[in-house]
Write a protein that holds these residues in place. Structure first.
Motif, PDB file in Angstrom:
ATOM      1  N   LYS A  78       0.842  -1.191   0.000  1.00 31.14           N
ATOM      2  CA  LYS A  78       0.000   0.000   0.000  1.00 31.14           C
ATOM      3  C   LYS A  78       0.882   1.248   0.000  1.00 31.14           C
ATOM      4  O   LYS A  78       1.844   1.351   0.765  1.00 31.14           O
ATOM      5  CB  LYS A  78      -0.895  -0.005   1.238  1.00 31.14           C
ATOM      6  N   GLY A  79       0.561   2.179  -0.886  1.00 26.38           N
ATOM      7  CA  GLY A  79       1.333   3.414  -0.986  1.00 26.38           C
ATOM      8  C   GLY A  79       2.413   3.380  -2.057  1.00 26.38           C
ATOM      9  O   GLY A  79       2.945   4.423  -2.441  1.00 26.38           O
ATOM     10  N   ASP A  80       2.740   2.160  -2.573  1.00 24.63           N
ATOM     11  CA  ASP A  80       3.718   2.063  -3.666  1.00 24.63           C
ATOM     12  C   ASP A  80       3.145   2.686  -4.935  1.00 24.63           C
ATOM     13  O   ASP A  80       1.931   2.694  -5.159  1.00 24.63           O
ATOM     14  CB  ASP A  80       4.067   0.594  -3.962  1.00 24.63           C
ATOM     15  N   LYS A  81       4.026   3.143  -5.783  1.00 21.04           N
ATOM     16  CA  LYS A  81       3.617   3.704  -7.067  1.00 21.04           C
ATOM     17  C   LYS A  81       3.049   2.590  -7.948  1.00 21.04           C
ATOM     18  O   LYS A  81       3.581   1.480  -7.983  1.00 21.04           O
ATOM     19  CB  LYS A  81       4.822   4.352  -7.750  1.00 21.04           C
ATOM     20  N   VAL A  82       1.954   2.869  -8.657  1.00 21.75           N
ATOM     21  CA  VAL A  82       1.374   1.891  -9.583  1.00 21.75           C
ATOM     22  C   VAL A  82       2.347   1.715 -10.748  1.00 21.75           C
ATOM     23  O   VAL A  82       2.659   2.667 -11.466  1.00 21.75           O
ATOM     24  CB  VAL A  82      -0.008   2.363 -10.101  1.00 21.75           C
ATOM     25  N   ASP A  83       2.831   0.470 -10.917  1.00 20.86           N
ATOM     26  CA  ASP A  83       3.864   0.222 -11.923  1.00 20.86           C
ATOM     27  C   ASP A  83       3.425  -0.670 -13.068  1.00 20.86           C
ATOM     28  O   ASP A  83       4.072  -0.726 -14.109  1.00 20.86           O
ATOM     29  CB  ASP A  83       5.111  -0.386 -11.267  1.00 20.86           C
ATOM     30  N   GLY A  84       2.310  -1.423 -12.893  1.00 20.36           N
ATOM     31  CA  GLY A  84       1.866  -2.321 -13.949  1.00 20.36           C
ATOM     32  C   GLY A  84       0.918  -3.379 -13.414  1.00 20.36           C
ATOM     33  O   GLY A  84       0.340  -3.231 -12.338  1.00 20.36           O
ATOM     34  N   ILE A  85       0.748  -4.472 -14.182  1.00 20.33           N
ATOM     35  CA  ILE A  85      -0.148  -5.552 -13.772  1.00 20.33           C
ATOM     36  C   ILE A  85       0.641  -6.853 -13.613  1.00 20.33           C
ATOM     37  O   ILE A  85       1.672  -7.058 -14.255  1.00 20.33           O
ATOM     38  CB  ILE A  85      -1.309  -5.757 -14.770  1.00 20.33           C
ATOM     39  N   TYR A  86       0.115  -7.736 -12.749  1.00 18.32           N
ATOM     40  CA  TYR A  86       0.756  -9.007 -12.416  1.00 18.32           C
ATOM     41  C   TYR A  86      -0.219 -10.132 -12.770  1.00 18.32           C
ATOM     42  O   TYR A  86      -1.318 -10.199 -12.217  1.00 18.32           O
ATOM     43  CB  TYR A  86       1.093  -9.062 -10.930  1.00 18.32           C
ATOM     44  N   CYS A  87       0.185 -11.006 -13.691  1.00 18.09           N
ATOM     45  CA  CYS A  87      -0.668 -12.113 -14.143  1.00 18.09           C
ATOM     46  C   CYS A  87      -0.158 -13.410 -13.518  1.00 18.09           C
ATOM     47  O   CYS A  87       0.933 -13.886 -13.857  1.00 18.09           O
ATOM     48  CB  CYS A  87      -0.638 -12.218 -15.664  1.00 18.09           C
ATOM     49  N   ILE A  88      -0.938 -13.999 -12.623  1.00 15.97           N
ATOM     50  CA  ILE A  88      -0.481 -15.178 -11.870  1.00 15.97           C
ATOM     51  C   ILE A  88      -0.573 -16.452 -12.712  1.00 15.97           C
ATOM     52  O   ILE A  88      -1.648 -16.826 -13.177  1.00 15.97           O
ATOM     53  CB  ILE A  88      -1.312 -15.366 -10.584  1.00 15.97           C
ATOM     54  N   LEU A  89       0.565 -17.121 -12.866  1.00 16.18           N
ATOM     55  CA  LEU A  89       0.607 -18.403 -13.576  1.00 16.18           C
ATOM     56  C   LEU A  89       0.462 -19.577 -12.615  1.00 16.18           C
ATOM     57  O   LEU A  89      -0.149 -20.595 -12.944  1.00 16.18           O
ATOM     58  CB  LEU A  89       1.927 -18.543 -14.341  1.00 16.18           C
ATOM     59  N   SER A  90       1.036 -19.449 -11.424  1.00 17.68           N
ATOM     60  CA  SER A  90       0.906 -20.492 -10.405  1.00 17.68           C
ATOM     61  C   SER A  90       1.155 -19.880  -9.037  1.00 17.68           C
ATOM     62  O   SER A  90       1.820 -18.858  -8.913  1.00 17.68           O
ATOM     63  CB  SER A  90       1.901 -21.630 -10.663  1.00 17.68           C
ATOM     64  N   SER A 166       1.748 -18.607  -0.953  1.00 24.70           N
ATOM     65  CA  SER A 166       2.185 -19.975  -1.255  1.00 24.70           C
ATOM     66  C   SER A 166       3.714 -20.041  -1.203  1.00 24.70           C
ATOM     67  O   SER A 166       4.379 -19.036  -0.952  1.00 24.70           O
ATOM     68  CB  SER A 166       1.671 -20.398  -2.640  1.00 24.70           C
ATOM     69  N   GLU A 167       4.264 -21.228  -1.432  1.00 23.45           N
ATOM     70  CA  GLU A 167       5.726 -21.387  -1.402  1.00 23.45           C
ATOM     71  C   GLU A 167       6.408 -20.403  -2.361  1.00 23.45           C
ATOM     72  O   GLU A 167       7.416 -19.795  -2.038  1.00 23.45           O
ATOM     73  CB  GLU A 167       6.092 -22.834  -1.776  1.00 23.45           C
ATOM     74  N   GLN A 168       5.823 -20.287  -3.525  1.00 25.38           N
ATOM     75  CA  GLN A 168       6.299 -19.285  -4.480  1.00 25.38           C
ATOM     76  C   GLN A 168       5.181 -18.962  -5.469  1.00 25.38           C
ATOM     77  O   GLN A 168       4.190 -19.679  -5.556  1.00 25.38           O
ATOM     78  CB  GLN A 168       7.545 -19.765  -5.241  1.00 25.38           C
ATOM     79  N   VAL A 169       5.347 -17.876  -6.182  1.00 22.52           N
ATOM     80  CA  VAL A 169       4.392 -17.472  -7.208  1.00 22.52           C
ATOM     81  C   VAL A 169       5.160 -17.219  -8.501  1.00 22.52           C
ATOM     82  O   VAL A 169       6.199 -16.561  -8.501  1.00 22.52           O
ATOM     83  CB  VAL A 169       3.618 -16.192  -6.803  1.00 22.52           C
ATOM     84  N   GLU A 170       4.651 -17.800  -9.571  1.00 26.27           N
ATOM     85  CA  GLU A 170       5.209 -17.546 -10.895  1.00 26.27           C
ATOM     86  C   GLU A 170       4.228 -16.623 -11.608  1.00 26.27           C
ATOM     87  O   GLU A 170       3.021 -16.875 -11.612  1.00 26.27           O
ATOM     88  CB  GLU A 170       5.366 -18.871 -11.651  1.00 26.27           C
ATOM     89  N   PHE A 171       4.732 -15.554 -12.192  1.00 26.78           N
ATOM     90  CA  PHE A 171       3.812 -14.573 -12.783  1.00 26.78           C
ATOM     91  C   PHE A 171       4.437 -13.849 -13.976  1.00 26.78           C
ATOM     92  O   PHE A 171       5.659 -13.822 -14.155  1.00 26.78           O
ATOM     93  CB  PHE A 171       3.386 -13.551 -11.725  1.00 26.78           C
ATOM     94  N   LEU A 172       3.556 -13.272 -14.785  1.00 30.90           N
ATOM     95  CA  LEU A 172       3.964 -12.388 -15.864  1.00 30.90           C
ATOM     96  C   LEU A 172       3.747 -10.965 -15.375  1.00 30.90           C
ATOM     97  O   LEU A 172       2.782 -10.696 -14.658  1.00 30.90           O
ATOM     98  CB  LEU A 172       3.118 -12.628 -17.117  1.00 30.90           C
TER      99      LEU A 172
END
Length: 199
Positions: A78-90, A166-172
């Protein structure tokens, strides 16, 4: 002379076969990456040619692979600059609201005021963040897109925090400028879908 010509011709054909094979391999790689992007409802009906033109923007520039974040790390706070979108693969990401500790109530005007102070207060802001109490609002997972709300509402900073659960997240990841110029501003269907979803 005939033997030499035969050897030269064979070399030329082998080179052409190699180039053809290489180009076909590259084409298949691009198609696989485009198919990965199209797993997301947001991009399902986007013109394939447009996706082929811009598929590199979704993947890590150095490796050409999706990005990875580990458990408890933040995609943004919260409060970070909007930088883009995150697409969750797993994996899974939790959307959280942070209530500041030390007995203070959540007070956005106070928080924004602190952000404008000098650097000597940075340590205390970070300490408060580490002591914040979290309220989990939603859990987001595979094939969901994170970070759209602020973009649609034309907000410049994040309104919630997103933490890997989760243990990790893979995303675009797609930068704000590319998303706006190449997909959002020029595609009425995407704008309509997002406005409808957020209403």
């Amino acid at each position: 002379c005939v033997v030499a010509s035969h050897v030269a011709l064979t070399a030329i054909l082998k080179k052409k076969d190699y180039e053809k094979s290489f180009m076909e391999g590259e084409r298949l790689k691009i198609e696989r990456k485009v198919a990965t992007i199209q797993r997301f409802e947001l991009f399902k009906n986007v013109n394939k040619r447009r996706l082929r033109d811009h598929y590199r923007s979704f993947f890590d520039r150095a490796t050409g692979a999706p990005k990875v974040a580990m458990r408890n790390s933040y995609l943004y706070r919260k409060g970070d600059k909007v930088d883009g979108i995150y697409c969750i693969l797993s994996g899974q990401v939790k959307r959280i609201k942070e209530l500041w500790a030390l007995g203070s109530r959540e007070d956005e005007s106070h928080e924004q005021g602190e952000e404008k102070k000098t650097e000597k207060n940075a340590f205390f802001r970070e300490m408060r963040k580490s002591m914040a109490k979290q309220i989990v609002l939603t859990i987001l997972q595979q094939h969901e897109v994170i970070g759209l709300e602020e973009i649609v509402r034309r907000q410049s900073v994040r309104t919630h925090s997103m933490q890997v659960s989760s243990e990790q997240v893979e995303f675009l990841f797609l930068k704000l400028k590319v998303f706006r110029e190449k997909f959002y501003d020029c595609n009425a269907r995407i704008r309509h879908m997002l406005c409808e979803k957020l209403d």
